[in-house]
Design an enzyme around this catalytic site. Sequence first.
Site, PDB file in Angstrom:
ATOM      1  N   GLU A 278     -10.366   4.511 -15.380  1.00  0.00           N
ATOM      2  CA  GLU A 278      -9.095   4.575 -14.667  1.00  0.00           C
ATOM      3  C   GLU A 278      -8.943   5.901 -13.920  1.00  0.00           C
ATOM      4  O   GLU A 278      -9.155   6.972 -14.493  1.00  0.00           O
ATOM      5  CB  GLU A 278      -7.946   4.382 -15.671  1.00  0.00           C
ATOM      6  N   THR A 322      -5.774  -0.470  -8.839  1.00  0.00           N
ATOM      7  CA  THR A 322      -6.695  -1.011  -9.844  1.00  0.00           C
ATOM      8  C   THR A 322      -7.120  -2.438  -9.505  1.00  0.00           C
ATOM      9  O   THR A 322      -8.294  -2.790  -9.592  1.00  0.00           O
ATOM     10  CB  THR A 322      -6.040  -1.020 -11.241  1.00  0.00           C
ATOM     11  N   HIS A 439      -4.388   7.804 -16.569  1.00  0.00           N
ATOM     12  CA  HIS A 439      -3.548   7.272 -15.491  1.00  0.00           C
ATOM     13  C   HIS A 439      -2.352   8.196 -15.311  1.00  0.00           C
ATOM     14  O   HIS A 439      -1.862   8.759 -16.290  1.00  0.00           O
ATOM     15  CB  HIS A 439      -3.088   5.854 -15.858  1.00  0.00           C
ATOM     16  N   ASP A 498     -12.079   3.687 -10.547  1.00  0.00           N
ATOM     17  CA  ASP A 498     -11.455   2.665  -9.710  1.00  0.00           C
ATOM     18  C   ASP A 498     -10.847   3.223  -8.437  1.00  0.00           C
ATOM     19  O   ASP A 498     -10.874   2.588  -7.389  1.00  0.00           O
ATOM     20  CB  ASP A 498     -10.438   1.820 -10.502  1.00  0.00           C
ATOM     21  N   HIS A 499     -10.287   4.426  -8.509  1.00  0.00           N
ATOM     22  CA  HIS A 499      -9.664   5.045  -7.328  1.00  0.00           C
ATOM     23  C   HIS A 499      -9.284   6.470  -7.680  1.00  0.00           C
ATOM     24  O   HIS A 499      -9.488   6.905  -8.809  1.00  0.00           O
ATOM     25  CB  HIS A 499      -8.442   4.255  -6.863  1.00  0.00           C
TER      26      HIS A 499
HETATM   27  C1  GP9 Z   1      -2.369  -1.052 -15.537  1.00  0.00           C
HETATM   28  C2  GP9 Z   1      -3.451  -0.304 -14.866  1.00  0.00           C
HETATM   29  C3  GP9 Z   1      -2.911   0.563 -13.758  1.00  0.00           C
HETATM   30  O1  GP9 Z   1      -2.699  -2.254 -16.028  1.00  0.00           O
HETATM   31  O2  GP9 Z   1      -4.485  -1.101 -14.544  1.00  0.00           O
HETATM   32  O3  GP9 Z   1      -3.039   0.110 -12.478  1.00  0.00           O
HETATM   33  P1  GP9 Z   1      -2.976   1.121 -11.234  1.00  0.00           P
HETATM   34  O4  GP9 Z   1      -1.618   1.745 -11.225  1.00  0.00           O
HETATM   35  O5  GP9 Z   1      -4.029   2.153 -11.445  1.00  0.00           O
HETATM   36  O6  GP9 Z   1      -3.247   0.295 -10.054  1.00  0.00           O
HETATM   37 MN    MN Z   2      -6.146   2.219 -11.563  1.00  0.00          MN
END
Ligand code: GP9
Ligand code: MN
Length: 746
Positions: A278, A322, A439, A498-499
């Site tokens: 994440e 995500t 996150h 992911d980003h």
């Molecule tokens: C929550 C997580 C966050 O399920 O995957 O998503 P994001 O805010 O990173 O898109």
């Molecule tokens: Mn994410």
Amino acid sequence: MKNLITRVRTTRLGFLSLLLILIWLKTLFAYYVDFRLGATGILQQVILFFNPLGTSAALLSLGLYPRRPKAGYAVGGIVYVLLCLLLVINVLYYREFSDFMTVGTVMSVKNVSSGLGGSFINMVIWRDLVFVCDFAAILLGFLGYGVVNIWRYIHHQPLKWPHFGLRLDTRPLPYHVPQAVSAVAVALFGLNMTISELNRPQLLTRTFDRNYIVKYLGLAPFTVYDAFQTVQNNQVRATADSADMDDVLAYTKAHYAKPSTEYFGAAKGKNIIIIHLESFQQFLIGAKIDGQEVTPFLNSLIKEQDTLSFDNFFHEVGLGKTSDAENMLETSTFGLSTGSLFSSLGTDNTFQAAPALLDQYAGYTSAVFHGGDGTFWNRSNTYKSLGYDYFFDGDFYNHEKGTTTEYGIKDKLMFAETSKYLTHLQQPFYAKIITTTNHYPFYIANSDTDFPDAGTSDAYINGYFRTAHYLDAALREFFTYLKQSGLYENSLVMMYGDHYGISNDRNQTLSDLLSSSTSDSTGDTAANWTSFDDTNLQRVPLIFHMPGLKGGINHTYGGEIDVLPTLLHLAGVDTKPLVQFGTDLLSPQHDPVVAFRNHNFVTPQYTVLGSTVYRNRTGEVVTPTASLQRKLDAAQASVDARLTLSDTLATKNLLRFYVPAGFTPVNPQKVMFNRSLANMLKQERTLGKRSTSLFSQHPNSPTIADYQTDAPEVQTDPDVISAWPAKVAGQADAAADTAEDDTTDQ
Ligand code: GP9
Ligand code: MN
């Protein structure tokens, strides 16, 4: 008070106000008792409390407009009944699916028969009387009057109609009253929208979760918004024709890169474990704070000879964050230019995605693990469309006090509990584990990590290094378990960021730290920071690790769109007949032009942001020569083509017109994710000696009790990871009852 009751009884406005209060109370009951909306903090509580008011008042105010009093009462009554109906249907639906009902669900006949039909009525429980108590009272009243009237009829007395103390107000309303009431109601809703937008920016454009929209705006606005989206989607789909698909195929076929002979099939038959890191950016790798490595485990893993990692790999997500990353990983098609593809199209689009492809072309079982709400990013529906066999969402993890951060179970606990499920999956499996601790707002307690504070002026940046360090430690523990359990020998582990975690507006604060503490790019500081530097920071890690894999640090330019063809080729599945917009990173024919969702792009030599061209090596702005301009124009045209064609493919749902050779379209109705544990154990049992799960093959191999973690929660109570979570324990118990040694694995 008496006066007030009289007004409610005798005026039209009073009657409609009564309906408003009733629907408000019923909605609040559902909010607090039936739905799990997760309102945190006083502001969200206030929003939740008041959000049914504005829209209900606006709708009920329609009853003030008709000039004829009876018609006015009737309109108010009908609106009220419809609002109650919407509420009750959603309460029942939510009980089964933990989600709100969409217009798409109602319209899809298959869903109605499997989800809403027979089982719908079984969902009713006693407390639902709250939603219909007023109707029940009226019904009883009618019955009572009926009995009385029969008696009166027999005794030749005139019959009486029930009036429940209400008196029809026959006076016409002053002409400005309806408008004034509607205006106040709409203003109230506007205020609700504004505060929600401030608390959760881009609520509607990004559509994170249906729970969020209901939490902030209420059930009726959600339904209207959803209906609007459905109509819009359907209109676009209706314009699709086979020529659209021909254009897509012409592009993807010409763009196909054949696998490298060296790597094709290198991971054939191995389990594939994807770890979704994440918000994890590449600059974390090798970075130090106060002389301490942020990611000591990954730093050492990357140096191992059977680790193949990429250091010019970019995320390519849009607003779907995500979910966009997941969509690219699973399908090699882009997310949408706005919103989240998972949220808006995931439920009923046709996909040819990794779980189904690996299942059908290579015999893989698939499972996805996420320790948060299953409905976030519409995962619980989209994963079905992607062809996943099992989805272990937050319900399958222990939720003791303090075991979660904002988006899910803490990573160390998450990996530990996930291991428990992995041992029962049929091999080879494709398993995706989604971490959440790293996150925004990047908070982790001192008891979870002693990593130092980076000391910048931005608390989020400081927290980011700590949560990333925690994730790295969680990865180390998981790898230790993989080795201990034996899964390691048989698995390819792929990790990717992911980003970004640090958004562009914070990069200048980050920059000084980066130039001194990381190996990152140009070493620019806040003083000469440019958009080029921001773009450089969009690199995220991509790491493959497998015993025997030919490793090294690969400098090829690529992005998330390229992962699936790379992975499938490693697994020995050729992607030639598939519709994919990325190309195998390991192929000599790989296309190294990295397309961002906003049509900017990066080539190995240049970074093109709008009309500005930067030279990657130096970061300087260049004025292209005629021949360079031609090359860049061609690259731009290719970037535009792939993004536009991918959008057409998604919005027109074109894959329903194209079935690759040897592939059977996924039937999303065939799985029930809330029974994932029961179904997985049942399969293991049914297969008996033919079961290929780790547990079946090596019943005595290390168990979850041997999982080594320094997570403080586990030190105090090992059950936090070893027990099946209360919500799903029944599913395991049922299996254990019929299987001889199923209980020994815990
Ligand atoms: C929550 C997580 C966050 O399920 O995957 O998503 P994001 O805010 O990173 O898109
Ligand atoms: Mn994410």
